[in-house]
Design an enzyme around this catalytic site. Structure first.
Site, mmCIF file in Angstrom:
data_model
loop_
_atom_site.group_PDB
_atom_site.id
_atom_site.type_symbol
_atom_site.label_atom_id
_atom_site.label_comp_id
_atom_site.label_asym_id
_atom_site.label_seq_id
_atom_site.Cartn_x
_atom_site.Cartn_y
_atom_site.Cartn_z
ATOM 1 N N HIS A 16 0.844 -1.197 0.000
ATOM 2 C CA HIS A 16 0.000 0.000 0.000
ATOM 3 C C HIS A 16 0.877 1.244 0.000
ATOM 4 O O HIS A 16 2.096 1.166 0.138
ATOM 5 C CB HIS A 16 -0.945 0.009 1.226
ATOM 6 C CG HIS A 16 -0.268 0.197 2.541
ATOM 7 N ND1 HIS A 16 -0.952 0.304 3.736
ATOM 8 C CD2 HIS A 16 1.042 0.317 2.876
ATOM 9 C CE1 HIS A 16 -0.097 0.483 4.723
ATOM 10 N NE2 HIS A 16 1.103 0.488 4.240
ATOM 11 N N CYS A 35 5.865 6.675 3.537
ATOM 12 C CA CYS A 35 4.659 5.896 3.204
ATOM 13 C C CYS A 35 3.892 6.528 2.046
ATOM 14 O O CYS A 35 2.946 5.931 1.520
ATOM 15 C CB CYS A 35 3.740 5.771 4.415
ATOM 16 S SG CYS A 35 4.472 4.842 5.762
ATOM 17 N N HIS A 41 4.812 -0.131 -0.510
ATOM 18 C CA HIS A 41 5.678 -0.989 0.308
ATOM 19 C C HIS A 41 4.778 -2.040 0.943
ATOM 20 O O HIS A 41 3.569 -1.840 1.061
ATOM 21 C CB HIS A 41 6.419 -0.168 1.366
ATOM 22 C CG HIS A 41 5.490 0.528 2.312
ATOM 23 N ND1 HIS A 41 4.954 1.770 2.059
ATOM 24 C CD2 HIS A 41 4.960 0.123 3.486
ATOM 25 C CE1 HIS A 41 4.144 2.101 3.043
ATOM 26 N NE2 HIS A 41 4.118 1.123 3.930
ATOM 27 N N HIS A 43 3.488 -5.161 3.762
ATOM 28 C CA HIS A 43 3.365 -5.585 5.160
ATOM 29 C C HIS A 43 2.851 -7.014 5.188
ATOM 30 O O HIS A 43 2.096 -7.427 4.307
ATOM 31 C CB HIS A 43 2.360 -4.711 5.924
ATOM 32 C CG HIS A 43 2.802 -3.304 6.097
ATOM 33 N ND1 HIS A 43 3.748 -2.926 7.022
ATOM 34 C CD2 HIS A 43 2.431 -2.168 5.459
ATOM 35 C CE1 HIS A 43 3.937 -1.618 6.949
ATOM 36 N NE2 HIS A 43 3.153 -1.127 6.001
ATOM 37 N N ASP A 81 -4.994 -10.545 -0.139
ATOM 38 C CA ASP A 81 -3.682 -11.197 -0.059
ATOM 39 C C ASP A 81 -2.925 -11.051 -1.372
ATOM 40 O O ASP A 81 -3.474 -11.313 -2.445
ATOM 41 C CB ASP A 81 -3.868 -12.678 0.285
ATOM 42 C CG ASP A 81 -2.548 -13.372 0.590
ATOM 43 O OD1 ASP A 81 -1.617 -12.707 1.102
ATOM 44 O OD2 ASP A 81 -2.446 -14.578 0.316
ATOM 45 N N HIS A 82 -1.672 -10.613 -1.264
ATOM 46 C CA HIS A 82 -0.807 -10.385 -2.426
ATOM 47 C C HIS A 82 -1.404 -9.367 -3.398
ATOM 48 O O HIS A 82 -1.264 -9.506 -4.623
ATOM 49 C CB HIS A 82 -0.480 -11.711 -3.140
ATOM 50 C CG HIS A 82 0.506 -12.536 -2.362
ATOM 51 N ND1 HIS A 82 0.159 -13.229 -1.226
ATOM 52 C CD2 HIS A 82 1.821 -12.739 -2.533
ATOM 53 C CE1 HIS A 82 1.225 -13.839 -0.741
ATOM 54 N NE2 HIS A 82 2.253 -13.560 -1.511
ATOM 55 N N GLU A 126 -0.662 -4.687 11.721
ATOM 56 C CA GLU A 126 0.220 -4.326 10.610
ATOM 57 C C GLU A 126 1.634 -4.846 10.881
ATOM 58 O O GLU A 126 2.353 -5.247 9.970
ATOM 59 C CB GLU A 126 0.252 -2.807 10.410
ATOM 60 C CG GLU A 126 1.037 -2.393 9.177
ATOM 61 C CD GLU A 126 1.111 -0.899 9.003
ATOM 62 O OE1 GLU A 126 0.256 -0.341 8.295
ATOM 63 O OE2 GLU A 126 2.008 -0.273 9.601
#
Ligand code: NI
Length: 138
Positions: A16, A35, A41, A43, A81-82, A126
């Site tokens: 994100h 950010c 980047h 998480h 996811d991904h 996170e």
């Protein structure tokens, strides 16, 4: 019989970045720092879903565990996811994909799908040191 709270945990990885269209480029950079980089980047998130209810006298369960797992997989994990959250998850075309907003989005996806059990809390980590709890709109 009292109320029992059951929690299922799942992990997902996503990328994100943070950007508010209400702010100028300089203000975005000041507020969000690194950010704000639009390349994003990643998480490794942990999702915890807690449902509550009475224990069924016949099954001994508060919720159908298989159904809960399937709903979490279908509604949240397959969607996030991904994924690059800003670009691939519709909610985050307008909402900034902070941990706060991920928890709210997960609640809104899960709550209408749960039948027997009542959703109590969505917790999103996170990092191991940072998590958000959401208990619904009310
Ligand atoms: Ni981040």
């Amino acid at each position: 019989m009292g109320t029992v709270y059951l929690t299922r945990k799942a992990e997902f990885a996503a990328s994100h970045y943070y950007h508010s269209p209400e702010l100028s480029a300089e203000e975005n950079l000041r507020l969000f720092g690194k950010c704000n980089n639009p390349n994003g980047h990643g998480h490794n998130y942990t999702l915890e879903v807690t449902v509550k209810g009475a224990v069924d006298a016949t099954s001994g369960f508060v919720v159908d565990l298989k159904q809960l797992k399937e709903i979490m997989n279908r509604e949240v994990l397959e969607a996030m996811d991904h994924r690059f959250l800003n670009k691939e998850v519709p909610e985050f075309e307008t909402l900034i994909p902070t941990t706060e907003n991920i928890a709210i989005a997960a609640w809104r996806r899960l709550e209408p799908k749960l039948k027997a059990a009542q959703l109590h809390r969505v917790r999103v980590y996170e990092t191991p040191d940072l998590f958000v709890d959401f208990y619904g709109e009310a």
